[in-house]
Motif scaffolding. Structure first.
Motif, mmCIF file in Angstrom:
data_model
loop_
_atom_site.group_PDB
_atom_site.id
_atom_site.type_symbol
_atom_site.label_atom_id
_atom_site.label_comp_id
_atom_site.label_asym_id
_atom_site.label_seq_id
_atom_site.Cartn_x
_atom_site.Cartn_y
_atom_site.Cartn_z
ATOM 1 N N PHE A 132 16.859 54.788 45.381
ATOM 2 C CA PHE A 132 16.374 54.044 44.215
ATOM 3 C C PHE A 132 16.791 54.711 42.896
ATOM 4 O O PHE A 132 16.234 54.464 41.827
ATOM 5 N N GLN A 133 17.814 55.587 42.966
ATOM 6 C CA GLN A 133 18.181 56.397 41.794
ATOM 7 C C GLN A 133 18.652 55.562 40.602
ATOM 8 O O GLN A 133 18.533 55.997 39.459
ATOM 9 N N ASN A 172 9.530 57.246 37.006
ATOM 10 C CA ASN A 172 10.881 57.552 37.488
ATOM 11 C C ASN A 172 11.116 56.968 38.895
ATOM 12 O O ASN A 172 10.201 56.403 39.505
ATOM 13 N N HIS A 173 12.323 57.136 39.394
ATOM 14 C CA HIS A 173 12.672 56.476 40.662
ATOM 15 C C HIS A 173 11.874 56.997 41.843
ATOM 16 O O HIS A 173 11.627 56.255 42.791
ATOM 17 N N LYS A 178 7.784 55.538 45.812
ATOM 18 C CA LYS A 178 6.474 55.737 46.461
ATOM 19 C C LYS A 178 5.671 54.438 46.459
ATOM 20 O O LYS A 178 5.026 54.110 47.447
ATOM 21 N N THR A 179 5.740 53.722 45.340
ATOM 22 C CA THR A 179 5.019 52.447 45.242
ATOM 23 C C THR A 179 5.534 51.486 46.310
ATOM 24 O O THR A 179 4.756 50.848 47.017
ATOM 25 N N LEU A 180 6.855 51.399 46.440
ATOM 26 C CA LEU A 180 7.437 50.493 47.444
ATOM 27 C C LEU A 180 7.089 50.957 48.854
ATOM 28 O O LEU A 180 6.758 50.145 49.719
ATOM 29 N N LEU A 186 6.439 46.442 42.324
ATOM 30 C CA LEU A 186 6.606 47.344 41.190
ATOM 31 C C LEU A 186 5.913 46.845 39.928
ATOM 32 O O LEU A 186 5.700 47.604 38.994
ATOM 33 N N GLY A 187 5.578 45.563 39.879
ATOM 34 C CA GLY A 187 4.953 45.026 38.674
ATOM 35 C C GLY A 187 5.966 44.831 37.561
ATOM 36 O O GLY A 187 7.171 45.031 37.754
#
Ligand SMILES: *[C@@H]1O[C@H](CO)[C@@H](O)[C@H](O)[C@H]1NC(C)=O
Ligand SMILES: *[C@@H]1O[C@H](CO)[C@@H](O)[C@H](O)[C@H]1NC(C)=O
Ligand SMILES: *[C@@H]1O[C@H](CO)[C@@H](O)[C@H](O)[C@H]1NC(C)=O
Ligand SMILES: *[C@@H]1O[C@H](CO)[C@@H](O)[C@H](O)[C@H]1NC(C)=O
Ligand SMILES: *[C@@H]1O[C@H](CO)[C@@H](O)[C@H](O)[C@H]1NC(C)=O
Ligand SMILES: *[C@@H]1O[C@H](CO)[C@@H](O)[C@H](O)[C@H]1NC(C)=O
Ligand SMILES: *[C@@H]1O[C@H](CO)[C@@H](O)[C@H](O)[C@H]1NC(C)=O
Ligand SMILES: *[C@@H]1O[C@H](CO)[C@@H](O)[C@H](O)[C@H]1NC(C)=O
Ligand SMILES: *[C@@H]1O[C@H](CO)[C@@H](O)[C@H](O)[C@H]1NC(C)=O
Ligand SMILES: *[C@@H]1O[C@H](CO)[C@@H](O)[C@H](O)[C@H]1NC(C)=O
Ligand SMILES: *[C@@H]1O[C@H](CO)[C@@H](O)[C@H](O)[C@H]1NC(C)=O
Ligand SMILES: *[C@@H]1O[C@H](CO)[C@@H](O)[C@H](O)[C@H]1NC(C)=O
Length: 591
Positions: A132-133, A172-173, A178-180, A186-187
Motif C-alpha cells: 500500500f506504499q 500513512n500507508h 491496518k484498517t484494511l 478507509l473512509g
C-alpha cells in the motif's frame, strides 16, 4: 560495463560512435534512493516516501528505444518494488516490478532495473507497488519522447509540465493497511494533493492557514504540454484550469483526436497530455482544480486539490470561487460520454513513422474472450477480500515468471475462468492462460458500487465499448472498430461494462488489476500468462543476471554483494555517460 567497453572502442572507431549517437538505443542512468521523509502536505506532519529526498519523485524523461537503467536503493523499513506503470517492458516482464514477476527488494538492499522503452512514446508514471506504499508517495512522472525523426501531431510546445494529482490521507500507508486488514473501509480521504502539495487557501473556512501549495509559472501567449496523472488511491478526479481550455492530445502512449475540454475526469491510474495556451489577460492568477467525482459536494468540499497557474505578468492573486466542475452527482452519463469522445488519431504517427491506425485492430478475429466481473468486498475465510470473477488473488510466494523459468511446480494455477463462476468466492493464485499471438477480448463488468479503473501491464489495449447494464453478445454491435483509443488504464463505471481488445504479442507474465488501491490490496487482480510455445530467446529476454530469489527459490539468493556495490560508483558511471554525450555532441557539431 557494456558502456565502458563501448567507450574504449569508440575512441578508435568513430564510425561506431556515429551509429551509437544516431541510434536511440542509448543508455540512460538513474539513481533512486527511496526513503521516508517528513512532510505536512495537509498541515499535519507525516512520514511520506521520497525519492532522492523529493516528494513526489523526479520525472524520468527519456526517448523511444532508450535503455533505462534505474538503480533503486531501498532505505525503507519494508521490502520494495517499483512498478513502471504503462511502460510495456517488451519481452521483459522480469522488470515489471510486481509480486507476480519479481521478488521484493529487501530493506537496505538495492536492485538495478534495466529495460528498453521499445517502440513507445507518451506519458506514464511509476510508483511503489507493495504494501500500500503508493498511499505514502514514492511516485513520479515518466515521459517517453518521440525520436527526432518522427513528427508529433502538434507544434512543439513551449514547455512540458507534469502534474500529479491524487487523493490523500494524513494516516500513512501502514496505518491504512491496518484498517484494511481489520476488515474496515478507509473512509473519506483527507484531501487531494497536487504535486505533493495541499490546496491553495481559496476559502479560509475550508483550507487552514500555512498550507504549502503548488504554483505553476507560465509565460503569456505560450502553449504548454501539461501531463496530468491520477496517482491516488481510489478517487476519480475532475481536472480543470480556470478560464483555460484543455486541448487533449495524448493519453498513455496514444495520440488522440485533438479536442477542447473545459474539464476532464481522470480516474485512478490514468494519464493525459493537454495542450494549454496561455491566452488570458492575467488580470489575476488562475486556479488549477482537481475535485472528487460522483460524491456529495457539500461533504467533499474539503477534499479538493487547488494549485495556482501564475502568468509571469500576472496582476494579482486568484480569488473568488473555484471554477465549477460537472454538477451531476447521480448521473454518470456525461462522464461516460466524455470517455467515449476520447478517440485515436489514426493518421498521426506514434512511436514509429507509420500512422497509428495502420494497425487495423477492428478487422482482427478475436481468439479468446474473458468476462471479468468484480463485486463489492466480501468475506472469504473470515477475511474481507475483493474479487474478480469470484476469485480473490493471492500473490504467489515464488513469482510466476521465476517459477516458470526454474520449473517450480504448484506456484500458481492456470485456470482463471473465462466467465464469472457462480458459487462461493475463493482465494487463489489463479492466472489467465493467454495464447501467444492471440487476440483477446476482455469484458470488464463492474458490479461494485464504486468507480474502478483497470490496468494491464505489458500492452496497450483498445477501448472499444462502454455502456450501462450487463454486457451481452449483442453489445458487440456497439463496438468502435475504427478509432477506439489504445491505452493502458480504462475506467469502468459502477453498474456498467467496458470492453477492451488486446493483441497478445508480448511474451511474459502480465498483471491485470483494478487501480483502486484498496480493492487491489484486497485481491482484485490476476495475471495473463503469455508463453511462446517455440523454445527461443528471441521473443523474451532470459532471466536477468541480478534477479532476486524468494519463495521456493530462496536458496539461490546470494547475500547482497557489497564489493560489487562499491566497484563502480554511480558517479563514475555518470561521468562515463557525460563523456559519451559530450563526444556525441561534438560529433554532431563537426559532422
Ligand atoms: C505510520 O503511522 C503510525 C501511526 O499511525 C506510526 O506508528 C508509524 O511509525 C508510521 N510509519 C511510518 C513509516 O512513518
Ligand atoms: C547497488 O548500487 C551500486 C551503486 O550505487 C551499484 O554499483 C550496484 O550494482 C548496485 N547493486 C545492485 C545489486 O544492483
Ligand atoms: C526531456 O528531454 C528533452 C531532451 O531529450 C528535452 O527537450 C525536454 O525539454 C525534456 N522534458 C522535460 C519535461 O524535462
Ligand atoms: C467558504 O466555504 C464555506 C463552506 O462551504 C462557505 O459557506 C463560504 O461561503 C465560503 N466562503 C467564501 C468567501 O466563498
Ligand atoms: C481549442 O480552444 C482554443 C482556445 O482556447 C482555440 O484556439 C482552438 O481552436 C480550439 N481547438 C479545437 C480543436 O477546438
Ligand atoms: C480580463 O479578463 C477578464 C475575464 O475574462 C475580464 O473580466 C477583465 O475585464 C479583463 N481585464 C482586462 C484588463 O482586459
Ligand atoms: C450531502 O451531505 C449533506 C451534509 O452532510 C447532507 O445534508 C445532504 O443530504 C447530502 N446530500 C445528498 C444528496 O445525499
Ligand atoms: C491527427 O494527426 C495529424 C498528424 O498526422 C494532424 O495533422 C491532425 O491535426 C490530427 N487530427 C486531429 C483531429 O487531432
Ligand atoms: C476472420 O474469420 C472469418 C470467419 O471465420 C474469416 O472469413 C476471415 O478470413 C478471418 N479474418 C482474418 C483476418 O483472419
Ligand atoms: C493454455 O492454452 C494453450 C493454447 O494457447 C493450450 O495449449 C494449453 O493446454 C492451455 N493450458 C492450460 C493449463 O489450460
Ligand atoms: C450486480 O449484479 C446483480 C445481479 O446481476 C444486479 O442485480 C445488480 O444490479 C448489479 N449491481 C451493479 C452495481 O452492477
Ligand atoms: C536462452 O538463454 C538461456 C540463458 O542465456 C540459455 O540457457 C538457453 O539455452 C537459451 N535458449 C535457447 C532456446 O536459445
Amino acid at each position: 560495463m557494456a558502456l565502458c567497453r563501448g567507450l574504449s572502442l569508440l575512441a578508435i572507431h568513430i564510425a561506431l560512435l556515429a551509429s551509437l549517437c544516431s541510434a536511440a538505443d542509448l543508455f540512460v542512468y538513474f539513481d533512486f534512493e527511496v526513503s521516508y521523509i517528513t512532510a505536512s502536505p495537509l498541515g499535519v506532519p507525516q512520514q511520506v516516501i521520497a525519492i532522492n529526498g523529493k516528494f513526489p519523485g523526479p520525472t524520468i524523461n527519456v526517448t523511444t528505444n532508450n535503455n533505462v537503467v534505474v538503480n533503486v536503493r531501498n532505505k525503507l523499513d519494508e521490502s520494495l518494488l517499483i512498478h513502471w506503470s504503462g511502460i510495456q517492458q517488451r519481452r521483459s516482464s522480469w522488470q515489471d516490478g510486481l509480486l507476480g514477476t519479481n521478488c521484493p527488494i529487501p530493506p537496505k538492499w538495492n536492485w538495478t532495473y534495466q529495460f528498453q522503452v521499445k517502440d513507445q512514446v507518451g506519458s506514464f508514471f511509476y510508483f511503489p507497488s507493495l504494501h500500500f506504499q503508493r498511499a505514502s508517495g514514492g511516485f513520479g512522472g515518466f515521459i517517453i519522447n518521440n525520436r527526432a525523426i518522427i513528427p508529433i501531431p502538434f507544434d512543439t510546445p513551449d514547455g512540458d509540465i507534469t502534474i500529479l494529482i491524487g487523493d490523500w490521507y494524513t494516516r500513512n500507508h501502514t496505518a491504512l493497511r491496518k484498517t484494511l486488514d481489520a476488515g474496515k473501509g478507509l473512509g473519506m480521504p483527507d484531501g487531494v494533493l497536487i504535486n505533493g502539495k495541499g490546496p491553495y487557501q481559496y476559502n479560509t473556512t475550508l483550507v487552514p492557514d500555512g498550507i504549502d501549495y503548488e504554483t505553476i509559472e507560465v509565460h503569456p501567449g505560450k502553449t504548454y504540454r501539461i501531463r496530468v496523472h491520477n496517482v491516488g488511491i481510489s478517487t476519480s478526479l475532475n481536472f480543470r484550469i480556470q478560464n483555460h481550455n484543455l486541448l487533449l492530445a495524448e493519453t498513455e502512449g496514444s495520440y488522440t483526436v485533438q479536442q477542447n475540454y473545459t474539464s476532464l475526469d481522470i480516474h485512478v491510474g490514468q494519464s493525459y497530455s493537454f495542450l494549454v495556451t496561455m491566452d488570458q489577460n492575467a488580470s489575476t492568477d488562475y486556479y488549477i482544480v482537481a475535485s472528487a467525482r460522483f460524491v456529495n459536494e457539500s461533504q467533499w468540499k474539503r477534499v479538493t486539490g487547488v494549485a495556482i497557474l501564475h502568468y509571469t505578468n500576472s496582476k494579482g492573486k486568484a480569488r473568488g470561487p473555484l471554477p465549477e466542475g460537472p454538477n451531476d452527482e447521480f448521473d454518470k452519463t456525461f462522464s461516460m460520454n466524455q470517455a467515449r469522445s476520447i478517440r485515436w488519431n489514426v493518421s498521426a504517427s506514434g512511436a514509429r513513422p507509420n500512422p497509428q491506425g495502420s494497425f487495423r485492430y477492428g478487422s482482427i478475429n478475436v481468439t479468446e474472450v474473458y468476462v471479468l466481473r468484480n463485486k463489492p468486498p466480501e468475506m472469504i475465510d473470515g477475511k474481507r477480500r475483493a474479487t474478480l470473477s469470484g476469485i480473490s488473488f493471492v500473490n504467489p510466494s515464488t513469482p510466476i515468471r521465476l517459477a516458470d523459468w526454474f520449473k517450480v511446480k504448484g506456484a500458481y494455477k492456470l485456470d482463471f475462468p473465462t466467465k464469472p463462476v457462480t458459487g462461493p468466492p475463493r482465494m487463489e493464485t489463479s492466472v489467465i492462460n493467454g495464447t501467444y499471438r492471440g487476440f483477446m477480448e476482455v469484458i470488464l463488468q463492474n458490479n461494485d458500487t464504486k468507480m474502478h479503473a483497470y490496468h494491464m501491464s505489458g500492452y496497450a489495449f483498445f477501448v472499444v465499448g462502454m455502456d450501462y447494464g450487463e454486457w451481452t453478445d449483442n453489445s458487440r454491435g456497439t463496438y468502435n472498430k475504427w478509432d477506439g483509443i489504445a491505452r493502458t488504464t480504462t475506467q469502468v463505471y459502477p453498474g456498467a461494462w467496458t470492453a477492451i481488445l488486446v493483441s497478445l504479442d508480448n511474451v511474459g507474465i502480465w498483471n491485470l488489476r483494478t487501480e483502486n488501491l484498496d480493492s487491489w490490496y484486497l485481491g482484485q487482480e490476476t495475471y495473463v500468462r503469455v508463453v511462446n510455445p517455440e523454445a527461443t530467446n528471441k521473443t523474451e529476454f532470459p532471466i536477468p543476471d541480478n534477479a532476486l530469489f524468494c519463495g521456493a527459490l530462496s536458496h539461490l539468493q546470494k547475500p547482497e554483494d557489497i564489493s560489487a556495490a562499491t566497484a563502480i560508483t554511480g558517479d563514475r558511471l555518470k561521468m562515463f555517460f557525460t563523456l559519451l554525450m559530450t563526444m556525441c555532441a561534438m560529433l554532431v557539431l563537426f559532422h
